[in-house]
Design an enzyme around this catalytic site. Structure first.
Site, mmCIF file in Angstrom:
data_model
loop_
_atom_site.group_PDB
_atom_site.id
_atom_site.type_symbol
_atom_site.label_atom_id
_atom_site.label_comp_id
_atom_site.label_asym_id
_atom_site.label_seq_id
_atom_site.Cartn_x
_atom_site.Cartn_y
_atom_site.Cartn_z
ATOM 1 N N THR A 8 0.819 -1.216 0.000
ATOM 2 C CA THR A 8 0.000 0.000 0.000
ATOM 3 C C THR A 8 0.853 1.266 0.000
ATOM 4 O OG1 THR A 8 -1.744 -1.149 1.197
ATOM 5 C CG2 THR A 8 -1.795 1.249 1.271
ATOM 6 N N SER A 10 -5.933 1.413 -2.620
ATOM 7 C CA SER A 10 -6.533 0.190 -3.156
ATOM 8 C C SER A 10 -6.076 -0.135 -4.569
ATOM 9 C CB SER A 10 -8.066 0.317 -3.143
ATOM 10 O OG SER A 10 -8.524 0.454 -1.828
ATOM 11 N N GLY A 51 2.505 -2.859 8.443
ATOM 12 C CA GLY A 51 2.654 -3.569 9.712
ATOM 13 C C GLY A 51 4.026 -4.197 9.822
ATOM 14 N N ARG A 74 -28.014 -10.239 33.760
ATOM 15 C CA ARG A 74 -28.500 -8.889 34.081
ATOM 16 C C ARG A 74 -30.011 -8.844 34.024
ATOM 17 N NH1 ARG A 74 -29.713 -4.104 35.342
ATOM 18 N NH2 ARG A 74 -28.652 -2.256 34.550
ATOM 19 N N GLY A 85 -23.519 0.688 29.732
ATOM 20 C CA GLY A 85 -22.268 1.282 30.183
ATOM 21 C C GLY A 85 -21.189 0.254 30.427
ATOM 22 N N THR A 142 -11.238 -1.948 5.615
ATOM 23 C CA THR A 142 -10.454 -1.235 4.602
ATOM 24 C C THR A 142 -9.091 -1.835 4.324
ATOM 25 O OG1 THR A 142 -9.868 0.363 6.336
ATOM 26 C CG2 THR A 142 -11.563 1.012 4.782
ATOM 27 N N GLU A 161 -6.439 -5.065 3.453
ATOM 28 C CA GLU A 161 -6.551 -6.229 2.557
ATOM 29 C C GLU A 161 -7.624 -5.981 1.494
ATOM 30 O OE1 GLU A 161 -4.688 -9.239 2.353
ATOM 31 O OE2 GLU A 161 -3.390 -7.971 3.555
ATOM 32 N N ASP A 203 -10.215 -2.363 0.360
ATOM 33 C CA ASP A 203 -11.384 -1.602 0.816
ATOM 34 C C ASP A 203 -12.655 -2.328 0.380
ATOM 35 O OD1 ASP A 203 -13.593 0.472 -0.061
ATOM 36 O OD2 ASP A 203 -12.453 1.396 1.562
#
Length: 754
Positions: free
Chosen positions: A272, A278, A311, A443, A527, A548, A550, A552
């Site tokens: 990229t 892309s 990365g 809950r 919450g 987005t 690998e 978009d």
């Protein structure tokens, strides 16, 4: 109001009549079920029979006053309804007869109605003004058995990996300082490498087991531990290692694969660019071959032509760089070249500049960076030359002569990364669902009586509708991704274009689904879901980017749509494309005839639950959109518009087609694979999950079906009610269904999930 008295024969049916008339879902097929039971019941007198049959007339339904009388008869029995009884409503009727008449044998015909109509306590306990003894979840199904079905052929490997995740190094904790977080994730990835998990998809010769489906399965399971770990693992072994394995030849494998699989050689995947996200074909980085030095020179020509969001950029010593390969002054298109970016002391190599991308919304344990190359020389041997090479005499050679085909063949080998991203997104959605459901089964909130316990969140129909369809989708997508990875890994399939189309679509709809689901789970936990300790917040930040990277999703959906239009064969800028459009008109146009009015208005349960109906509806939408978009493109091209401009004109139409195709594809795969489940009980469960997926998808696209005249308004409403009904039917099993995902307890340490 004076309490009306009923004969015993009538009274035993009153709880059933009260439920089915309050439900507003009594179809003619369901009327037939009740009538059949009444006609066979020997305990009824003629008067009982006449009253009951008359009370089933949909054209002349019971009055509100009569329904109130039924309600009073039920509440005045002063008995409890026990959810855990094998046949709760039939047993309740028996107890009610005993209360009023001092006797009451169990009526098997009532049991038959309860079974055949799928009536369950959560359908009616809110209707009765009586105490309901509830259970939070049923044990009718086994989560272990469900998980085993999902794991399939790789059950042993997956189980071993889940056990491996018990290691203290993988214990989840709040980490907000990126340097420390990155260092921790690096340790995790290196540890995974030493244990053989990184090389899992590599051949045995290089330390692996040559099992890409198993690799994808453990990749999803990594998301249960930490998203940053999963993504850095994917970059190191799937992208960097995968590019060497898939695009390189034996010399590269021998030199780099073993060390890469052990994480001794750390690498990154530099595709990229800032200016070209892309559009891989349009990247600007150049790799120019210099014949006199027999070297390739990597260069970043402009300010925005740097590699972006890479990365492993801060930890790696080598990059798999995608660049325009220039040989003898001619651009041969995008190729991958291995480029050392740091030396033994971890110092940047001459001509390499790397900057930290900094903090991100999520995945802050991954060291993303920007990379520039200024006239960086590497040996010619560093070209990953499986599909294109530079010969000894310095000329370019490829077995694939067509540059377009060569480009798509190269990218097609890396499609496995998109499958893994989809699996990771799905893993995030599953974990969020497990946390939200476990919270909702504990809950309590609201009730109309201060005398009894508040209701569980999971007992509210609105809460069921928020989470249950997403659980069904998770099962469908799990099965679809498992199967598509098998196809991708099948070496006998040499032309990967159809698989690439399938993966492009599935990756898009599944990662969008994952983001939507995690957000819904966050809200469903109130919450508590916002607290970092409950882990949904991290999932939300980590999975967001999956839509987005690998590829978009909007771009990938258009890729899927173009694959459908061309039947995975033709190229869109070729002269032969008009022929393809003519074929579409001939093959599809005559099949899109007017839908039978009986079909349009059919709201019967048997029809709405039929996989045949679902497939017809999905396929009709795909075919209709294929035909209409093709005709629009044809008309634009016939007017002299270039095909590229014609495609821009119909871009939103293409997105709709890509989505429709992908929804249909996932369902088609799921239904086919469900037929292989040998245990009938679980086969029926999976079929019900498939039905919920299908009806929920049709409900979301109801406006389109209404516009096309495929649905009537009444059918659209009936589908919506059926989605609600199945969600309620699955309520007793919802805890088991999320446990069936197989998420290890040591990866579900959110306080609200305990």
């Amino acid at each position: 109001m004076k309490i009306k008295t009923y004969a015993a024969g009538i009274l035993q049916y009153i709880p059933f009549f009260y439920v089915i008339w309050s439900d507003d879902l009594l179809s003619y097929s369901e009327v037939a079920v009740v009538k059949n039971a009444i006609e066979q019941d020997p305990t009824l007198t003629k008067d009982d029979y006449n009253y009951l049959i008359a009370s089933l007339d949909k054209k002349n339904p019971p009055t509100n006053n009569e329904i109130k009388n039924w309600q009073l008869a039920i509440s005045n029995a002063a008995i409890k309804l026990i959810e855990s009884d094998t046949y709760p409503l039939a047993t309740f009727s028996q107890k009610m007869i005993a209360h009023h008449f001092g006797e009451g044998s169990f009526n098997k015909y009532l049991k038959d109605i309860e079974i055949n109509l799928g009536i369950q306590p959560n359908h009616y306990n809110h209707l009765f003004d009586i105490e309901v003894v509830k259970e939070s979840t049923s044990d009718f199904y086994s989560p272990v058995a469900i998980d085993l079905i999902l794991k399939g052929e790789n059950a042993t490997i997956i189980d071993e990996f889940r056990e491996f995740l018990k290691h203290p190094l993988f214990k989840w904790d709040i980490k907000r300082e990126k340097e420390a977080f990155r260092a921790h994730v690096l340790k995790q990835v290196q540890f995974l490498g030493t244990k053989g998990y990184g090389a899992m998809a590599f051949p045995e010769l290089y330390g692996g087991i040559d099992n890409m489906p198993a690799y994808a399965a453990i990749f999803e399971n990594m998301m249960y531990a930490d998203g940053s770990m999963a993504i850095k693992f994917g970059v190191q072994f799937g992208l960097f290692g995968g590019s060497i394995q898939k695009l390189g030849t034996k010399k590269h494998h021998d030199k780099y694969l073993t060390e890469t699989g052990k994480a001794h050689l750390l690498g990154c995947f530099a595709m990229t660019e800032t200016g070209h996200g892309s559009n891989v074909r349009g990247i600007k980085t150049t790799a120019t071959y210099h014949k006199e030095t027999d070297c390739i020179v990597i260069h970043t020509p402009g300010k925005n032509d740097n590699k972006e969001y890479i990365g492993n950029a801060l930890h790696a010593t080598m990059a798999s760089v995608f660049a325009q390969l220039i040989v003898d002054g001619k651009n041969q298109g995008v190729h991958a070249i291995l480029v050392p970016i740091r030396d033994e002391k971890h110092q940047l190599m001459p001509g390499v500049i790397i900057e930290d991308n900094g903090y991100k919304l999520g995945l802050n344990g991954v060291d993303n960076g920007k990379i520039w190359f200024h006239q960086v020389k590497v040996p010619k041997e560093n070209l990953l030359n499986k599909y294109g090479d530079i010969t000894k005499d310095g000329t370019y050679y490829s077995d694939i002569k067509n540059p377009n085909k060569r480009f798509f063949t190269m990218l097609g080998t890396l499609v496995g990364g998109r499958i893994c991203v989809a699996r990771a997104g799905l893993g995030g959605a599953k974990k969020a669902l497990a946390i939200a459901v476990k919270h909702a089964l504990k809950r309590r909130q609201f009730n109309d009586s201060i005398k009894i316990q508040e209701d569980l969140l999971m007992d509210y129909p609105s809460h069921q509708l928020r989470l249950t369809p997403a659980i069904a989708n998770s099962y469908v997508y799990d099965v679809a991704l498992t199967q598509i990875m098998k196809e991708y890994s099948d070496t006998s399939i040499t032309d990967k274009r159809e698989i690439e189309t399938k993966v492009a679509g599935l990756k898009s709809i599944i990662t969008w689904f994952a983001n939507d689901t995690i957000q819904e789970c966050r809200e469903a936990c109130g919450g508590k879901g916002y607290l970092i300790e409950n882990q949904i917040a991290d999932l939300k930040g980590d999975v967001d980017i999956f839509t987005t990277f690998e590829g978009d999703n909007h771009v990938l959906l258009q890729l899927a749509a173009k694959g459908v239009l061309s039947d995975f064969k033709s190229e869109f800028n070729s002269a032969g494309f008009m022929t393809v459009l003519k074929l579409i008109k001939a093959q599809i146009g005559d099949k899109l005839s007017t839908i039978n009015p009986m079909y349009v208005n059919n709201v019967d349960k048997v029809h709405l639950y039929s996989a045949k109906f679902h497939m017809h509806a999905f396929n009709y939408r795909t075919r209709r959109l294929t035909y209409t978009v093709a005709m629009r493109i044809r008309d634009y091209v016939k007017k002299g518009m270039p095909s590229y401009q014609a495609f821009l004109k119909v871009q939103t139409h293409l997105l709709s087609l890509g989505k429709a195709y992908s929804i249909e594809l996932a369902y088609r795969i799921f239904i086919a694979q469900t037929q292989n489940i040998k245990d009938e009980k679980y086969k029926l469960l999976f079929e019900k999950l498939g039905t919920l997926y299908a009806l929920h998808a049709l409900q979301k696209d109801a406006s389109w079906y209404l516009e096309q005249g495929y649905f009537s308004g009444s059918k659209s409403k009936a589908i919506k009610r059926r989605v609600e009904r199945i969600s309620t039917e699955l309520r007793p099993h919802i805890g088991v269904l999320v446990d069936g995902f197989g998420i290890p307890k040591h990866c579900l340490e959110a306080p609200i999930a305990q």
